[in-house]
Design an enzyme around this catalytic site. Structure first.
Site, PDB file in Angstrom:
ATOM      1  CB  SER A  44      -0.484   0.353   0.494  1.00  0.00           C
ATOM      2  OG  SER A  44      -0.077  -0.073   2.509  1.00  0.00           O
ATOM      3  CG  HIS A 250      -1.618   3.728   4.040  1.00  0.00           C
ATOM      4  ND1 HIS A 250      -2.480   3.095   5.405  1.00  0.00           N
ATOM      5  CD2 HIS A 250      -0.604   2.805   3.812  1.00  0.00           C
ATOM      6  CE1 HIS A 250      -2.578   1.483   5.140  1.00  0.00           C
ATOM      7  NE2 HIS A 250      -1.153   1.661   4.418  1.00  0.00           N
TER       8      HIS A 250
END
Length: 268
Positions: A44, A250
């Protein structure tokens, strides 16, 4: 007469050398020209989870047009660009699902992998929901995995890349530290934040060593993210987002353009 023969011989020799060198240079240039494709692999942190602007055809892989691989390809126009990085990917997923585009014409490969193998999501869940001791215990388990199992898994991925794309320059990207320490900030305790940062360092060190042993370049993003960690007031990382758990912890779009992209560009 003898001088003419010597002159002719020397001339012929120089011409032969010139042709040989020109041929070698042409072959080298031709080889370089062929290996110009770019393939972006990984998890990711490479697909761009957290950056938004997801490519609809990428489905649950959540590949973003604001992720560093896409930004680099847009700026440098490689002869081909294959974006196979996928949210949630582990080393086994890279081996099973992402290596198809690699070939002798691949000149550049980027990759971030290992965080999910080491239990990144579970570490963060544990540290958010449990006590300091519970968080530290889970991190210790993750570090033990990084010591015992992850190196072999990385070796398998790196060897497969080299086998399928022997001409490629491979850049392995690491992970940032999450927290600015010593700052007033709601959420996790300083003990947990320091331990999570230490775990990121531990993981990066292991990945960097395996990358170097395979002749790959390690792209260390910790320096570019310094001053932009959580609790810095200018974060390039999402904190816990209960409305979109997937994007939690993230990089944001700014994290890709300001944190990952310059490191990758320099290493590529």
């Amino acid at each position: 007469m003898r001088r003419s023969r010597i002159t002719a011989y020397v001339t012929s020799l120089l011409l032969a050398v010139g042709v040989a060198l020109t041929g070698a240079a042409t072959a080298q240039a031709s080889g370089t020209a062929v290996a110009t494709g770019y393939v972006a692999l990984g998890d990711s942190y490479s697909s761009g989870v957290g950056a938004g602007s997801y490519i609809s055809s990428s489905g649950d892989c959540l590949r973003s047009t604001k992720a560093y691989p896409y930004l680099w390809a847009a700026a440098h126009s490689p002869s081909s660009f294959d974006f196979t990085a996928c949210s949630g990917a582990r080393t086994g997923d890279v081996l099973a699902n992402q290596l198809g585009p690699l070939s002798s014409s691949t000149g550049l490969v980027s990759l971030s992998i290992g965080g999910n193998d080491a239990g990144f999501a579970d570490v963060m869940t544990t540290c958010v929901l449990q006590s300091d001791s519970g968080c530290l215990s889970r991190i210790a388990t993750a570090k033990a995995y990084v010591d015992s199992t992850l190196p072999g898994q990385l070796d398998s991925v790196y060897s497969a890349i080299s086998s399928k794309a022997p001409a490629a320059h491979v850049v392995v990207l690491g992970y940032p530290r999450f927290y600015k320490l010593g700052a007033t900030c709601l959420g996790l305790s300083d003990t947990k934040r320091a331990a999570i940062n230490g775990a990121a360092d531990y993981l990066d060190s292991a990945i960097a060593k395996r990358a170097a042993d395979h002749g790959f370049t390690f792209g260390d993003v910790r320096s570019t993210f310094t001053g932009h960690e959580l609790c810095s007031g200018s974060a390039w990382l999402h904190s816990l987002n209960l409305l979109n758990i997937t994007e939690s912890y993230h990089p944001t779009a700014a994290g890709h353009s300001g944190g990952y992209l310059p490191v990758f560009t320099s290493a590529a």
